[in-house]
Design an enzyme around this catalytic site. Structure first.
Site, mmCIF file in Angstrom:
data_model
loop_
_atom_site.group_PDB
_atom_site.id
_atom_site.type_symbol
_atom_site.label_atom_id
_atom_site.label_comp_id
_atom_site.label_asym_id
_atom_site.label_seq_id
_atom_site.Cartn_x
_atom_site.Cartn_y
_atom_site.Cartn_z
ATOM 1 N N ASN A 8 36.742 -19.855 5.232
ATOM 2 C CA ASN A 8 36.809 -21.210 4.677
ATOM 3 C C ASN A 8 36.699 -22.186 5.853
ATOM 4 O O ASN A 8 37.671 -22.404 6.578
ATOM 5 C CB ASN A 8 38.134 -21.400 3.926
ATOM 6 N N ARG A 90 33.362 -19.860 1.569
ATOM 7 C CA ARG A 90 33.642 -20.842 0.535
ATOM 8 C C ARG A 90 32.708 -22.032 0.745
ATOM 9 O O ARG A 90 32.642 -22.591 1.844
ATOM 10 C CB ARG A 90 35.089 -21.311 0.654
ATOM 11 N N HIS A 179 37.774 -25.614 -7.788
ATOM 12 C CA HIS A 179 38.738 -24.500 -7.851
ATOM 13 C C HIS A 179 38.197 -23.334 -8.672
ATOM 14 O O HIS A 179 38.966 -22.525 -9.195
ATOM 15 C CB HIS A 179 40.077 -24.938 -8.501
ATOM 16 N N ARG A 240 45.954 -37.603 -4.790
ATOM 17 C CA ARG A 240 44.854 -38.110 -5.626
ATOM 18 C C ARG A 240 45.395 -38.657 -6.946
ATOM 19 O O ARG A 240 46.309 -38.082 -7.543
ATOM 20 C CB ARG A 240 43.838 -37.004 -5.931
ATOM 21 N N GLU A 386 42.065 -16.676 -3.529
ATOM 22 C CA GLU A 386 40.647 -17.028 -3.466
ATOM 23 C C GLU A 386 39.914 -16.173 -2.433
ATOM 24 O O GLU A 386 38.740 -15.856 -2.612
ATOM 25 C CB GLU A 386 40.499 -18.522 -3.127
#
Ligand code: AMP
Length: 401
Positions: A8, A90, A179, A240, A386
């Site tokens: 990542n 990713r 996601h 957010r 992930e």
């Protein structure tokens, strides 16, 4: 047996996990921060518990990758680099081009660069990570795993916004969702846990971390999700805002003398839990303050929970019912307060939480049910992974080659 690296890459950081497949054993994992700045920090931990931490100057991702690989050799995790037969990366935005993970070719890299128009910082950094690993281990299969890919099954009724249709056609303005790697992993793990075919299940996957999104999964496919054109849409998150009336943008531009980009920056970085509580973006801090009666923290926590609850309700209706509600990621896996708040009052849908199981800290690292035996809907906690999903996709692509 083979060794697969899940990567990542961010603009100044790079996280990795090296797996032995198919056993999915983590041989080593690590993180490099401050790439391109002074005093980059590298930390690696091996399966045997050997640790390596060092501060040094790394000018770019190429140097960072070389450093990681050198350390893996010096820590005896691999003897030579060609033992790593695949790397999975990713990539945040796959647009409408990628509905699944892709073998990286020059064309794929060009497309990832093009899609940087939608996610400028992320896709560029992801592509840089890919190029650095390709250079360092040219023999390895390189696979791109997109955050958006799982959601490409959404029907037009889920992904179109109610704005002039030509904006979708001409500019690609639609809901993409994010996601996806996590929601995909969760859907499969839920089916395994429930000993059912994923195609027979209606799952609401709640990935609630610092970033948060919920996904309605039917027939093993994403039917709807709460993040949108960007990860700003949907739930209240750490920093957010999630959904709000877009008419607030020009109003705030005028009142606060900000550009549109600055307003969006406020919605991305200074809103959510942090914005409402004016205390912290970390749910632990906000929960503690709320329990002490600090009003804005109480509000932040309540709004955070309400958004999750209303999205669960919407998706249960959209799917004509629900078989499993699954909580995952930092908050979903750890906050009993958020889980019980989100499930409270859903008895009319046949959802019954076992509060003792919800509060319990036993078996924290594995999938577990927190609903009562009588509950018609399973409520589960499943730790997301992930990285392992990326490694699995690399093996799938290798086998298709
Ligand atoms: P993630 O983005 O998935 O790493 O999740 C990060 C968020 O998880 C943090 O901002 C915390 O708010 C939350 N979190 C982590 N541990 C706990 C915990 N033990 N209890 C409540 N929230 C937690």
């Amino acid at each position: 047996m083979q060794k697969i690296m899940a990567v990542n890459a961010g603009s100044s950081s790079l996280k990795f996990q090296l797996f032995e497949m198919p056993s999915e054993t983590v041989l080593a994992k690590g993180l490099i921060e401050r790439i391109g700045l002074k005093d980059s920090v590298i930390s690696i931990k091996t399966k045997e518990g050997k640790k390596h931490e060092q501060t040094l100057d790394l000018a770019d991702h190429d140097q960072a990758v070389k450093m990681i690989l050198e350390f893996l050799i010096s820590l005896d995790v691999v003897k030579s680099l060609d033992e790593i037969t695949g790397t999975g990366h990713r990539v945040v935005h796959g647009g409408e081009t990628f509905a699944s993970s892709a073998l990286v070719t020059e064309e794929v890299l060009k497309e990832i660069d093009k899609l940087a128009a939608f996610a400028p910082l992320h896709n560029k950094a992801n592509a840089t990570g890919i190029r650095s690993f390709q250079e360092a281990i040219p023999t390895a299969t390189t696979v791109a795993v997109f955050d958006t890919a799982f959601h490409q099954t959404m029907p037009e009724t889920s992904f179109l916004y109610s704005i002039p249709f030509r904006y979708y056609k001409e500019h690609g303005i639609r809901k993409y969702g994010f996601h996806g790697t996590s929601h995909n992993y969760i859907s499969k793990e839920t089916a395994t846990f429930m000993k059912q075919d994923v195609k027979d299940l209606r799952i609401i996957s709640c990935h609630i971390g610092n970033g948060a999104s919920i996904c309605a999964i039917k027939d093993g496919k994403s039917l709807d999700t709460s993040m949108g054109f960007t990860p700003l849409e949907g739930l209240t998150m750490g920093t957010r805002s999630g959904n709000l009336d877009p008419a607030v943008v020009p109003y705030l531009m005028e009142k606060e003398n900000l550009t549109a980009a600055e307003v969006i920056d406020v919605f991305n970085k200074q809103s959510g839990l942090l914005g409402i509580s004016e205390l912290s973006s970390d749910l632990r801090d906000v929960t503690t303050a709320a329990q002490e009666g600090v009003h804005q923290s109480e509000l932040a926590l309540s709004i955070f929970i309400k958004r999750i609850k209303e999205t669960i309700g919407a998706y249960a209706v959209e799917m004509g019912g629900v078989d499993a509600i699954v909580f995952t990621a930092g908050v979903g896996e750890n906050s009993a307060v958020v889980r019980s708040g989100a499930i409270e009052g859903l008895g009319f849908m046949g959802v019954e939480l076992d509060e003792a199981l919800n509060q319990s800290n036993e078996n924290r690292d594995s999938a577990r049910s927190i609903s009562t035996d009588a509950s018609k809907v399973q409520v589960l906690i499943i730790p997301t992974d992930e990285e392992v999903e990326i490694a699995r996709d690399v093996v799938t692509v290798q086998n298709e080659k």
